[in-house]
Design an enzyme around this catalytic site. Structure first.
Site, PDB file in Angstrom:
ATOM      1  N   HIS A 204       0.841  -1.192   0.000  1.00 27.92           N
ATOM      2  CA  HIS A 204       0.000   0.000   0.000  1.00 27.92           C
ATOM      3  C   HIS A 204       0.875   1.239   0.000  1.00 27.92           C
ATOM      4  O   HIS A 204       1.930   1.242   0.615  1.00 27.92           O
ATOM      5  CB  HIS A 204      -0.914   0.013   1.234  1.00 27.92           C
ATOM      6  CG  HIS A 204      -2.049   0.969   1.081  1.00 27.92           C
ATOM      7  ND1 HIS A 204      -1.921   2.299   1.381  1.00 27.92           N
ATOM      8  CD2 HIS A 204      -3.296   0.781   0.599  1.00 27.92           C
ATOM      9  CE1 HIS A 204      -3.071   2.896   1.110  1.00 27.92           C
ATOM     10  NE2 HIS A 204      -3.918   2.007   0.631  1.00 27.92           N
TER      11      HIS A 204
ATOM     12  N   ASP B 243      -7.905  -5.364   0.043  1.00 26.37           N
ATOM     13  CA  ASP B 243      -8.397  -6.235  -1.023  1.00 26.37           C
ATOM     14  C   ASP B 243      -8.018  -7.700  -0.838  1.00 26.37           C
ATOM     15  O   ASP B 243      -8.521  -8.568  -1.537  1.00 26.37           O
ATOM     16  CB  ASP B 243      -7.871  -5.753  -2.386  1.00 26.37           C
ATOM     17  CG  ASP B 243      -8.550  -4.471  -2.814  1.00 26.37           C
ATOM     18  OD1 ASP B 243      -9.719  -4.298  -2.462  1.00 26.37           O
ATOM     19  OD2 ASP B 243      -7.910  -3.658  -3.500  1.00 26.37           O
TER      20      ASP B 243
HETATM   21  N1  CMC Z   1       4.121  -7.570  -4.986  1.00 24.67           N
HETATM   22  C1  CMC Z   1       5.457  -7.512  -5.210  1.00 24.67           C
HETATM   23  N2  CMC Z   1       6.192  -6.413  -5.051  1.00 24.67           N
HETATM   24  C2  CMC Z   1       5.568  -5.307  -4.657  1.00 24.67           C
HETATM   25  C3  CMC Z   1       4.181  -5.270  -4.402  1.00 24.67           C
HETATM   26  C4  CMC Z   1       3.465  -6.462  -4.575  1.00 24.67           C
HETATM   27  N3  CMC Z   1       2.130  -6.494  -4.356  1.00 24.67           N
HETATM   28  N4  CMC Z   1       3.821  -4.031  -4.026  1.00 24.67           N
HETATM   29  C5  CMC Z   1       4.941  -3.293  -4.051  1.00 24.67           C
HETATM   30  N5  CMC Z   1       6.004  -4.062  -4.419  1.00 24.67           N
HETATM   31  C6  CMC Z   1       7.421  -3.655  -4.490  1.00 24.67           C
HETATM   32  C7  CMC Z   1       7.699  -2.822  -5.722  1.00 24.67           C
HETATM   33  O1  CMC Z   1       8.075  -3.637  -6.807  1.00 24.67           O
HETATM   34  C8  CMC Z   1       8.821  -1.943  -5.217  1.00 24.67           C
HETATM   35  O2  CMC Z   1       9.989  -2.726  -5.200  1.00 24.67           O
HETATM   36  P1  CMC Z   1      11.428  -2.035  -5.498  1.00 24.67           P
HETATM   37  O3  CMC Z   1      11.632  -1.024  -4.420  1.00 24.67           O
HETATM   38  O4  CMC Z   1      12.392  -3.171  -5.465  1.00 24.67           O
HETATM   39  O5  CMC Z   1      11.313  -1.409  -6.865  1.00 24.67           O
HETATM   40  C9  CMC Z   1       8.456  -1.674  -3.770  1.00 24.67           C
HETATM   41  O6  CMC Z   1       7.667  -2.805  -3.379  1.00 24.67           O
HETATM   42  C10 CMC Z   1       7.641  -0.392  -3.554  1.00 24.67           C
HETATM   43  O7  CMC Z   1       6.498  -0.453  -4.394  1.00 24.67           O
HETATM   44  P2  CMC Z   1       5.901   0.775  -5.190  1.00 24.67           P
HETATM   45  O8  CMC Z   1       5.320   0.284  -6.463  1.00 24.67           O
HETATM   46  O9  CMC Z   1       6.930   1.870  -5.282  1.00 24.67           O
HETATM   47  O10 CMC Z   1       4.791   1.252  -4.191  1.00 24.67           O
HETATM   48  P3  CMC Z   1       3.546   2.150  -4.559  1.00 24.67           P
HETATM   49  O11 CMC Z   1       3.219   2.912  -3.341  1.00 24.67           O
HETATM   50  O12 CMC Z   1       3.808   2.942  -5.803  1.00 24.67           O
HETATM   51  O13 CMC Z   1       2.409   1.093  -4.922  1.00 24.67           O
HETATM   52  C11 CMC Z   1       0.591  -0.408  -4.680  1.00 24.67           C
HETATM   53  C12 CMC Z   1       1.406   0.725  -4.024  1.00 24.67           C
HETATM   54  C13 CMC Z   1      -0.626  -0.691  -3.834  1.00 24.67           C
HETATM   55  C14 CMC Z   1       0.116   0.077  -6.081  1.00 24.67           C
HETATM   56  C15 CMC Z   1       1.474  -1.660  -4.831  1.00 24.67           C
HETATM   57  O14 CMC Z   1       1.857  -2.118  -3.545  1.00 24.67           O
HETATM   58  C16 CMC Z   1       0.787  -2.786  -5.615  1.00 24.67           C
HETATM   59  O15 CMC Z   1       0.861  -2.786  -6.845  1.00 24.67           O
HETATM   60  N6  CMC Z   1       0.101  -3.750  -4.928  1.00 24.67           N
HETATM   61  C17 CMC Z   1      -0.618  -4.809  -5.601  1.00 24.67           C
HETATM   62  C18 CMC Z   1      -1.977  -4.297  -6.075  1.00 24.67           C
HETATM   63  C19 CMC Z   1      -2.947  -4.097  -4.922  1.00 24.67           C
HETATM   64  O16 CMC Z   1      -3.124  -4.936  -4.070  1.00 24.67           O
HETATM   65  N7  CMC Z   1      -3.635  -2.927  -4.944  1.00 24.67           N
HETATM   66  C20 CMC Z   1      -4.642  -2.588  -3.942  1.00 24.67           C
HETATM   67  C21 CMC Z   1      -4.181  -1.484  -3.055  1.00 24.67           C
HETATM   68  S1  CMC Z   1      -5.196  -1.247  -1.595  1.00 24.67           S
HETATM   69  C22 CMC Z   1      -6.772  -0.809  -2.132  1.00 24.67           C
HETATM   70  C23 CMC Z   1      -6.820   0.300  -3.107  1.00 24.67           C
HETATM   71  O17 CMC Z   1      -6.030   1.213  -3.145  1.00 24.67           O
HETATM   72  O18 CMC Z   1      -7.775   0.282  -3.872  1.00 24.67           O
END
Ligand code: CMC
Length: 392
Positions: A271, A328
């Protein structure tokens, strides 16, 4: 000029001042208008929470009655809108239907286009939106199944009525199960607001041009649809089903999510703001255990989800990056237990988030916020001369 940096993804940009939702990602705190989410989820009712978010305080008895009545009497949608359903393909995703139908509402209620907001008009639009979105959503499911639509029943409360429109058959008496109603109520409350997330920011940005509330909300539905946001709840179940079909190897999925060469992510994990735990996920996990037990549902996906969570939480990749199950991760298990089909999960999220979107839109308009118009740092070519086609 006047700015020195860009912040792609708005990771540390405060876009507004808001009095609606407080969130502390380090401590896992979420409050609507000051009330802890734990208290609201266990004691309140979805429409009461909607009122709280939109108008700022918990309603008194009469205020709640009038608000609820105002919503109940607008649950019907215009008969001409029914015809629009005939135009969608059979397998139309219900999020696409919801977004376009909400957009279509603006053509049936053009008064909402007034750029000068009149409180009575705004209140009417708010009630129409909350009421009609539930009907639109349930009918999109009926249509996808080839079932006749079910008209709303004004004697039922919001959640019971929604279940009735989803599942009742014209040939049988439909029995409302109070456990299911309660679970749905909790889920919708947990989804109801989450400060400046992607879809909410979209609603505020679209609304900042003084487009109508319907148009702004329709934009929010589209933004919610993506798998990194609300669409994750559908993807979680699809992922768990995939693991099950492949023999239940959760470690393989965790390894895949760690592999930077694949663009796969563990759905329902991570998140932007929560770096300790997502308080909504905690509540959902507890409620789904109770509901599955009460309904006597034995879902093999629950076991897979639990071991997936355990493996991930003990893996340094997830620990180091502070990736925890989000709202989720378990919501799909609960939605399944109460009979909601997978394709409808994100629509359920949208119905829950609707009061939050409305509250945020209203706050933005009441505060007379200017049109949202971010700047950029230009990195393209410097000036160059046009070259005629034959010389390229
Ligand atoms: N699986 C694997 N790696 C992950 C995941 C994941 N679910 N989430 C983040 N990472 C890694 C990402 O690859 C990055 O790694 P590195 O630093 O080595 O490049 C690190 O963790 C930080 O991630 P980020 O993409 O910079 O974080 P963000 O704040 O931009 O993204 C997120 C947040 C929710 C989009 C992301 O965690 C994600 O894609 N999660 C899976 C989709 C999901 O469950 N979404 C629902 C979110 S909660 C409800 C809502 O918002 O609607």
């Amino acid at each position: 000029t006047g700015f020195i940096t860009s912040d792609t993804g708005y990771k540390s940009t405060g876009a507004t001042r808001s009095a609606i939702t407080f969130l502390n990602g380090e401590k896992g705190i979420l409050r609507y208008r000051g009330y802890p989410i734990e208290q609201l989820a266990s004691q309140s009712d979805f429409l009461e929470v909607a009122y709280l978010l939109i108008y700022g305080d918990l309603p008194g008895k009469e205020e709640l009655e009038s608000f609820t009545h105002g919503i109940t009497r607008h649950t019907l949608i215009h008969e001409d809108m029914k015809k629009l359903y005939e135009g969608y393909p059979e397998k139309a995703h219900p999020m696409g239907v919801l977004a376009s139908m909400i957009s279509a509402l603006s053509t049936f209620y053009p008064d909402a286009h007034n750029t000068q907001l009149h409180p009575e008009q705004v209140n009417l639009t708010i009630r129409r939106l909350i009421a009609k979105s539930a009907t639109i959503a349930a009918w999109s499911y009926r249509k996808s199944q080839g079932f006749p639509i079910m008209y709303p029943q004004n004697r039922l409360d919001y959640c019971a009525n929604f279940l009735h429109m989803m599942f009742a058959l014209p040939t049988e008496e439909y029995e409302i199960n109070p456990t299911v109603v309660k679970a749905l109520n909790t889920l919708l409350i947990l989804h109801a607001d989450h400060e400046q997330n992607c879809s909410t920011s979209t609603v505020r940005i679209a609304g900042s041009s003084h487009a109508s509330l319907y148009a702004a909300i329709s934009s929010g539905v589209c933004a919610l649809w993506g798998p990194l946001h609300g669409g994750a709840n559908q993807k979680v179940i699809e992922m768990l089903e995939h693991i099950r079909r492949e023999g239940g190897d959760v470690k393989k999925m965790v390894e895949k999510a760690k592999d930077k060469d694949s663009d796969f992510r563990l759905m329902g994990f991570g998140h932007r703001v929560y770096k300790n735990f997502d308080p909504r996920a905690k509540i959902i996990k507890k409620v789904s255990d109770e509901v599955l037990n009460e309904l006597g549902v034995d879902d093999p996906l629950l076991e897979i989800a639990t071991s997936l969570e355990e493996v991930a939480l003990n893996d340094s990749y997830f620990v180091d990056r502070k990736l925890y199950p989000n709202v989720d991760f378990y919501s799909g298990i609960l939605y399944r237990a109460i009979g909601i089909p997978t394709e409808m999960f994100t629509v359920m999220f949208a119905l829950g988030r609707l009061p939050g979107w409305i509250a945020q839109w209203k706050e933005m308009r009441d505060n007379n916020e200017p049109i949202s118009r971010p700047r950029q740092i230009y990195v393209g070519p410097t000036e160059r001369d046009y070259v005629p086609l034959e010389k390229r």
